[in-house]
Write a protein that holds these residues in place. Structure first.
Motif, mmCIF file in Angstrom:
data_model
loop_
_atom_site.group_PDB
_atom_site.id
_atom_site.type_symbol
_atom_site.label_atom_id
_atom_site.label_comp_id
_atom_site.label_asym_id
_atom_site.label_seq_id
_atom_site.Cartn_x
_atom_site.Cartn_y
_atom_site.Cartn_z
ATOM 1 N N ILE A 83 38.112 7.964 41.419
ATOM 2 C CA ILE A 83 37.488 8.988 40.585
ATOM 3 C C ILE A 83 36.039 9.168 41.031
ATOM 4 O O ILE A 83 35.256 8.217 41.015
ATOM 5 N N GLY A 84 35.686 10.369 41.417
ATOM 6 C CA GLY A 84 34.323 10.694 41.804
ATOM 7 C C GLY A 84 33.620 11.415 40.668
ATOM 8 O O GLY A 84 34.203 12.302 40.047
ATOM 9 N N TYR A 85 32.375 11.041 40.409
ATOM 10 C CA TYR A 85 31.635 11.571 39.256
ATOM 11 C C TYR A 85 30.287 12.110 39.710
ATOM 12 O O TYR A 85 29.499 11.396 40.338
ATOM 13 N N VAL A 86 30.036 13.386 39.393
ATOM 14 C CA VAL A 86 28.737 14.003 39.659
ATOM 15 C C VAL A 86 28.072 14.240 38.312
ATOM 16 O O VAL A 86 28.449 15.154 37.575
ATOM 17 N N PRO A 87 27.086 13.415 37.935
ATOM 18 C CA PRO A 87 26.463 13.549 36.622
ATOM 19 C C PRO A 87 25.577 14.773 36.527
ATOM 20 O O PRO A 87 25.161 15.341 37.541
ATOM 21 N N ALA A 150 28.514 16.799 47.502
ATOM 22 C CA ALA A 150 28.922 16.372 48.843
ATOM 23 C C ALA A 150 28.946 14.855 48.958
ATOM 24 O O ALA A 150 29.879 14.270 49.533
ATOM 25 N N ARG A 151 27.929 14.199 48.411
ATOM 26 C CA ARG A 151 27.887 12.733 48.472
ATOM 27 C C ARG A 151 29.087 12.134 47.743
ATOM 28 O O ARG A 151 29.699 11.161 48.213
ATOM 29 N N THR A 152 29.465 12.700 46.614
ATOM 30 C CA THR A 152 30.613 12.202 45.860
ATOM 31 C C THR A 152 31.910 12.435 46.633
ATOM 32 O O THR A 152 32.798 11.582 46.639
ATOM 33 N N LEU A 153 32.018 13.570 47.304
ATOM 34 C CA LEU A 153 33.214 13.839 48.103
ATOM 35 C C LEU A 153 33.343 12.862 49.266
ATOM 36 O O LEU A 153 34.464 12.572 49.710
ATOM 37 N N MET A 154 32.235 12.323 49.756
ATOM 38 C CA MET A 154 32.292 11.331 50.831
ATOM 39 C C MET A 154 33.033 10.072 50.391
ATOM 40 O O MET A 154 33.475 9.284 51.230
ATOM 41 N N GLY A 155 33.214 9.882 49.092
ATOM 42 C CA GLY A 155 34.016 8.784 48.585
ATOM 43 C C GLY A 155 35.504 9.076 48.611
ATOM 44 O O GLY A 155 36.309 8.225 48.200
ATOM 45 N N ASN A 156 35.891 10.270 49.089
ATOM 46 C CA ASN A 156 37.296 10.674 49.193
ATOM 47 C C ASN A 156 38.060 10.458 47.886
ATOM 48 O O ASN A 156 39.096 9.790 47.845
ATOM 49 N N PRO A 157 37.553 11.047 46.778
ATOM 50 C CA PRO A 157 38.205 10.825 45.489
ATOM 51 C C PRO A 157 39.517 11.584 45.354
ATOM 52 O O PRO A 157 39.751 12.589 46.033
ATOM 53 N N SER A 158 40.355 11.087 44.444
ATOM 54 C CA SER A 158 41.558 11.815 44.044
ATOM 55 C C SER A 158 41.252 12.774 42.905
ATOM 56 O O SER A 158 41.929 13.789 42.737
ATOM 57 N N LEU A 159 40.255 12.408 42.104
ATOM 58 C CA LEU A 159 39.835 13.215 40.962
ATOM 59 C C LEU A 159 38.320 13.353 41.013
ATOM 60 O O LEU A 159 37.606 12.354 41.153
ATOM 61 N N ASP A 163 29.891 17.323 35.969
ATOM 62 C CA ASP A 163 29.287 17.486 34.650
ATOM 63 C C ASP A 163 28.164 18.519 34.711
ATOM 64 O O ASP A 163 27.107 18.270 35.293
ATOM 65 N N GLU A 164 28.424 19.684 34.127
ATOM 66 C CA GLU A 164 27.456 20.779 34.049
ATOM 67 C C GLU A 164 26.856 21.128 35.413
ATOM 68 O O GLU A 164 25.620 21.161 35.579
ATOM 69 N N PRO A 165 27.672 21.432 36.416
ATOM 70 C CA PRO A 165 27.112 21.686 37.752
ATOM 71 C C PRO A 165 26.254 22.935 37.851
ATOM 72 O O PRO A 165 25.405 23.022 38.738
#
Length: 238
Positions: A83-87, A150-159, A163-165
């Motif tokens: 799970i990737g999270y962008v706060p 982009a940094r979160t996608l580098m973690g290759n998340p499934s989900l 949050d409020e992008p």
């Protein structure tokens, strides 16, 4: 994806001190779905995101991801599970360059989900490609938001949890970001986006859930919601 249902939330309750924030919240997200979590400021959207990623400990209920219980797990374990999270605050490393931020976010590829590299992300976010050596603190708010995603996608998340992008972002950048998220979704990544901006959410999401005062008030397709002016006026107008 092996699982038709990727994320399942059942009777989730959370508190901040004595304040009861989420009330018996249920949410089901299918693999490959892009779901908008909509509501006014303070409705409970960010708290739900934090409960999923483990930053808020639920007082009751269940959160299951890819068929496994993750309720109450530590955030790093949940992130490692995919799970990737962008706060909302983005939390990029301001003293590190764009490339260094991406390297910090790197995790190993996962089966059945997109594998991201810096070059793929520079294609997705051309602005970042032109400033790969620039420190994160010397970028605009919109550029920092792109970097956080982009940094979160580098973690290759499934989900991917966003949050409020669109908060505080210039309209031109919002359109560019929506297009990039559309391209991410087209590769099959499951996304939950928390938003107050119905227009932005409608550009990327196919389904919608509205939360108000910590309780789910509406679940349906984005098309249905856009046509339902009464629901918009009751739960989304300011």
């Amino acid at each position: 994806m092996t699982f038709t249902t990727l994320l399942s939330i059942d009777k989730l309750n959370t508190f901040y001190g004595r304040a009861h924030i989420l009330h018996d919240v249920d949410l089901t997200v299918r693999a490959g779905e892009v779901r908008a979590l909509l509501g006014r400021n303070g409705a409970g959207k960010s708290t739900m995101m934090k409960a999923i990623i483990g930053l808020v400990k639920p007082a009751g209920g269940s959160v299951r991801f890819a068929g496994k219980e993750i309720t109450g797990h530590r955030s790093y374990r949940i992130a490692s599970a995919g799970i990737g999270y962008v706060p909302e605050e983005r939390r990029i490393f301001r003293d590190l360059s764009v490339m260094e931020n991406l390297v910090v976010g790197t995790q190993a590829p996962r089966p059945d989900v997109p594998h991201w590299t810096p070059e793929k992300l520079f294609e997705l976010f051309p602005n970042l490609g032109s400033m790969r050596d620039r420190p994160g603190g010397k970028m605009s708010g919109g550029e920092q938001q792109m970097l956080a995603i982009a940094r979160t996608l580098m973690g290759n998340p499934s989900l991917l949890l966003l949050d409020e992008p669109s908060e505080g972002i210039a309209p031109k950048i919002i359109e560019e970001m929506a297009y990039a998220i559309q391209r991410v979704a087209q590769q099959g990544l499951t996304i939950i986006v928390s938003e107050q901006n119905l227009h932005f959410a409608s550009l990327i999401a196919t389904s919608a859930t509205i939360i108000e005062k910590g309780a789910i008030r509406y679940v349906g397709t984005m098309t249905e919601l856009k046509e339902h002016k009464g629901i918009q006026a009751e739960y989304l107008s300011v």
